[in-house]
Design a protein around this motif. Sequence first.
Motif, PDB file in Angstrom:
ATOM      1  N   LEU A   1       9.848   1.614 -11.639  1.00 53.03           N
ATOM      2  CA  LEU A   1      10.628   1.249 -10.384  1.00 53.03           C
ATOM      3  C   LEU A   1      10.020   0.364  -9.446  1.00 53.03           C
ATOM      4  CD1 LEU A   1      10.675   5.070  -9.431  1.00 53.03           C
ATOM      5  CD2 LEU A   1      12.465   3.898 -10.750  1.00 53.03           C
ATOM      6  N   PRO A   2      10.961  -0.505  -9.125  1.00 56.38           N
ATOM      7  CA  PRO A   2      10.443  -1.724  -8.151  1.00 56.38           C
ATOM      8  C   PRO A   2       9.868  -1.215  -6.806  1.00 56.38           C
ATOM      9  CG  PRO A   2      12.891  -1.764  -8.469  1.00 56.38           C
ATOM     10  CD  PRO A   2      12.307  -0.703  -9.152  1.00 56.38           C
ATOM     11  N   LEU A   3       8.887  -1.836  -6.326  1.00 58.29           N
ATOM     12  CA  LEU A   3       8.602  -1.566  -5.055  1.00 58.29           C
ATOM     13  C   LEU A   3       8.310  -2.900  -4.163  1.00 58.29           C
ATOM     14  CD1 LEU A   3       7.203   0.642  -3.067  1.00 58.29           C
ATOM     15  CD2 LEU A   3       5.244   0.115  -3.921  1.00 58.29           C
ATOM     16  N   ARG A   4       8.814  -2.706  -3.025  1.00 62.03           N
ATOM     17  CA  ARG A   4       8.746  -3.965  -1.911  1.00 62.03           C
ATOM     18  C   ARG A   4       8.233  -3.719  -0.710  1.00 62.03           C
ATOM     19  NH1 ARG A   4       9.393  -5.733  -6.168  1.00 62.03           N
ATOM     20  NH2 ARG A   4      11.195  -7.012  -7.014  1.00 62.03           N
ATOM     21  N   LYS A   5       7.866  -4.408   0.077  1.00 66.28           N
ATOM     22  CA  LYS A   5       7.149  -4.152   1.280  1.00 66.28           C
ATOM     23  C   LYS A   5       8.211  -3.436   2.314  1.00 66.28           C
ATOM     24  CE  LYS A   5       3.519  -5.042   4.062  1.00 66.28           C
ATOM     25  NZ  LYS A   5       2.184  -4.551   3.784  1.00 66.28           N
TER      26      LYS A   5
ATOM     27  N   TYR B   1       0.847  -1.279   0.047  1.00 67.06           N
ATOM     28  CA  TYR B   1      -0.038   0.090  -0.067  1.00 67.06           C
ATOM     29  C   TYR B   1       0.929   1.227   0.011  1.00 67.06           C
ATOM     30  CZ  TYR B   1      -4.118  -2.863   0.538  1.00 67.06           C
ATOM     31  OH  TYR B   1      -5.329  -3.758   0.452  1.00 67.06           O
ATOM     32  N   LEU B   2       0.170   2.372   0.070  1.00 72.54           N
ATOM     33  CA  LEU B   2       1.032   3.842  -0.186  1.00 72.54           C
ATOM     34  C   LEU B   2       1.904   3.838   0.881  1.00 72.54           C
ATOM     35  CD1 LEU B   2       1.488   6.281  -1.465  1.00 72.54           C
ATOM     36  CD2 LEU B   2      -0.431   7.314  -0.197  1.00 72.54           C
ATOM     37  N   ARG B   3       1.888   3.335   2.118  1.00 76.59           N
ATOM     38  CA  ARG B   3       2.963   3.549   3.227  1.00 76.59           C
ATOM     39  C   ARG B   3       4.211   2.803   2.925  1.00 76.59           C
ATOM     40  NH1 ARG B   3       1.279   6.919   7.041  1.00 76.59           N
ATOM     41  NH2 ARG B   3      -0.872   7.075   7.265  1.00 76.59           N
ATOM     42  N   ASP B   4       4.078   1.660   2.088  1.00 69.17           N
ATOM     43  CA  ASP B   4       5.381   0.917   1.521  1.00 69.17           C
ATOM     44  C   ASP B   4       6.080   1.861   0.550  1.00 69.17           C
ATOM     45  OD1 ASP B   4       4.920  -1.550   3.005  1.00 69.17           O
ATOM     46  OD2 ASP B   4       3.131  -1.662   1.772  1.00 69.17           O
ATOM     47  N   LEU B   5       5.573   2.827   0.012  1.00 72.08           N
ATOM     48  CA  LEU B   5       6.297   3.687  -0.793  1.00 72.08           C
ATOM     49  C   LEU B   5       6.541   4.950  -0.322  1.00 72.08           C
ATOM     50  CD1 LEU B   5       6.919   4.456  -3.863  1.00 72.08           C
ATOM     51  CD2 LEU B   5       4.534   5.308  -4.298  1.00 72.08           C
ATOM     52  N   ILE B   6       5.663   5.602   0.475  1.00 68.27           N
ATOM     53  CA  ILE B   6       5.826   6.550   1.305  1.00 68.27           C
ATOM     54  C   ILE B   6       5.374   6.400   2.648  1.00 68.27           C
ATOM     55  CG2 ILE B   6       5.688   9.204   1.203  1.00 68.27           C
ATOM     56  CD1 ILE B   6       4.349   8.940  -1.552  1.00 68.27           C
ATOM     57  N   PRO B   7       6.388   6.276   3.636  1.00 67.06           N
ATOM     58  CA  PRO B   7       5.940   5.755   4.962  1.00 67.06           C
ATOM     59  C   PRO B   7       5.246   6.874   5.779  1.00 67.06           C
ATOM     60  CG  PRO B   7       8.379   5.454   4.406  1.00 67.06           C
ATOM     61  CD  PRO B   7       7.814   6.363   3.352  1.00 67.06           C
TER      62      PRO B   7
END
Length: 247
Positions: free
Chosen positions: A241-245, A175-181
Amino acid sequence: MNHPDLTEAQLERYVRNIDVVGMGVEGQQRLLASSVLVIGAGGLGSAALPYLAAAGVGRIGVVDGDHVELKNMQRQVLHTELGRNKAVSGAERLRALNPDVTVEEYPEYVDLERAKELFTGYDLVMDCCDTFGAKFLISDAAEAVGARLVWATAVGMQGQCSVFGVPDAYGNRLYLRDLIPFEPADGQYPKATDIGVLGAMVGQIGSLQATEAVKLLAGYGEPLVGRVMVLDAARGRWSVLPLRKAA
């Protein structure tokens, strides 16, 4: 050739959808039986909503408490009359575009509890808002109820899009907080009120959101899960861009 679950008019209306490799009649049937809740009928929503309706998404909810202003008209092409509520105005246009589609309008701003209540009634949620506060609220509500979410942002000549709430290659639902905490403080990020926003660029990102929604609902293609697609329109560049937990 006719099909027992699609009328002749529907077969003609959606023939270009049906002919897309991976979609077929079955994918179109899934679209007609699906539902999407779109939060925001402004710039992103003006691009995403008509394509969802035209594609035959069976039930579309439009949420927006704002009203159309003259400064919106450069990019919010869903609307033609000033002063009208955007959810009401947008829903009217969608009904005219495709009578197959049921359109539900919510002329309101939502808080966390209202968002969670609404999200449970739809197969997919789309974040077409333009403030970080609203985006964190939407993502947190979606995470709380396990909703799938197509997220995007657009400002100046740059936009981003990703799909949240769908298991990635590691089985994690991002979810968004994994991209922008954390929500950045006011003044720490560019806003359209400061640096402007190109209408056509917002349309590119909103259309990308609609594409991702159709893929998810029809059940084909590879959605933007665990990836963020970034547009630098000034330089004519797309990046993934890759995104991870988040840890």
